[in-house]
Motif scaffolding. Structure first.
Motif, short mmCIF file in Angstrom:
data_model
loop_
_atom_site.label_atom_id
_atom_site.label_comp_id
_atom_site.label_asym_id
_atom_site.label_seq_id
_atom_site.Cartn_x
_atom_site.Cartn_y
_atom_site.Cartn_z
N GLU A 251 1.22 -1.36 0.03
CA GLU A 251 -0.23 -0.19 0.24
C GLU A 251 1.04 1.14 0.18
O GLU A 251 0.77 2.14 -0.66
CB GLU A 251 -0.71 0.07 0.70
N GLN A 252 1.48 1.02 0.74
CA GLN A 252 2.55 2.42 0.56
C GLN A 252 3.63 2.89 -0.58
O GLN A 252 4.02 3.74 -0.61
CB GLN A 252 3.89 1.99 1.33
N TYR A 253 4.29 1.22 -1.47
CA TYR A 253 4.86 1.78 -2.16
C TYR A 253 4.63 1.60 -3.42
O TYR A 253 5.42 1.55 -4.76
CB TYR A 253 6.20 0.76 -1.63
N ASN A 254 3.69 0.20 -4.06
CA ASN A 254 3.00 0.68 -5.19
C ASN A 254 2.55 1.53 -5.74
O ASN A 254 1.62 1.83 -5.20
CB ASN A 254 2.23 -0.45 -4.55
N LEU A 255 3.35 2.25 -6.41
CA LEU A 255 3.31 3.38 -7.41
C LEU A 255 3.41 3.67 -8.34
O LEU A 255 4.56 3.26 -9.28
CB LEU A 255 3.86 4.29 -7.05
#
Length: 160
Positions: free
Chosen positions: A40-44
């Motif tokens: 959630e924090q890093y999948n961009l």
């Protein structure tokens, strides 16, 4: 004699009930939990359509204790990944989390060291970078992260 036997059985049931309510934290469960959180924090994957740090914070809030969320949010930790993607025009995707149990604390939390494997890509190339960190997890009412710290890694002079 019947009273003693009855008391003994009552005591055994109490001990079993207490033992069942204080579930031990399994590293396998924590690993899955941390992967969900870090995804959630890093999948961009779309530099043109990035979430804000506030939006990422809202998504990850469920994984964190109130104190941990407040500290990470105050330090703008959730803004780091979107800023990186915006400045470099690269995407980030969590590939793996390697978790290593460090110690069990008296308060029931467990400390872990971890290594994130993040795939950083643009249209021409990609590389997997490693980012190290530490995390503490409790199991009071389900798994919660009570502390999270990460090293900064620089790519093209931009921290991630």
């Amino acid at each position: 004699m019947k009273k003693i036997l009855g008391l003994f059985i009552f005591l055994i049931i109490g001990v079993i009930a207490t033992a069942c309510s204080n579930e031990t934290i399994k590293t396998k469960d924590v690993e899955k939990f941390v992967k969900e959180y870090k995804s959630e924090q890093y999948n961009l994957k779309d530099p043109a359509n990035l979430p804000t740090g506030i939006e990422i914070g809202d998504k990850v809030k469920q994984y964190l204790s109130i104190d941990a969320f407040d500290k990470l949010n105050a330090n703008r930790v959730f803004q780091i990944a979107p800023d990186f993607v915006k400045k470099t025009n690269k995407t980030i995707e969590l590939e793996d989390v390697i978790l290593e149990k460090e110690k069990e604390n008296e308060d029931g939390t467990i400390d872990y060291n971890y290594t994130l494997k993040l795939k950083v890509s643009d249209k021409q190339s990609s590389e997997v970078i490693e980012k190290k960190g530490q995390i503490s997890v409790s199991n009071d009412d389900g798994l919660k992260i009570t502390r999270n710290w990460e090293d900064n890694v620089k790519i093209e002079n931009v921290a991630i």
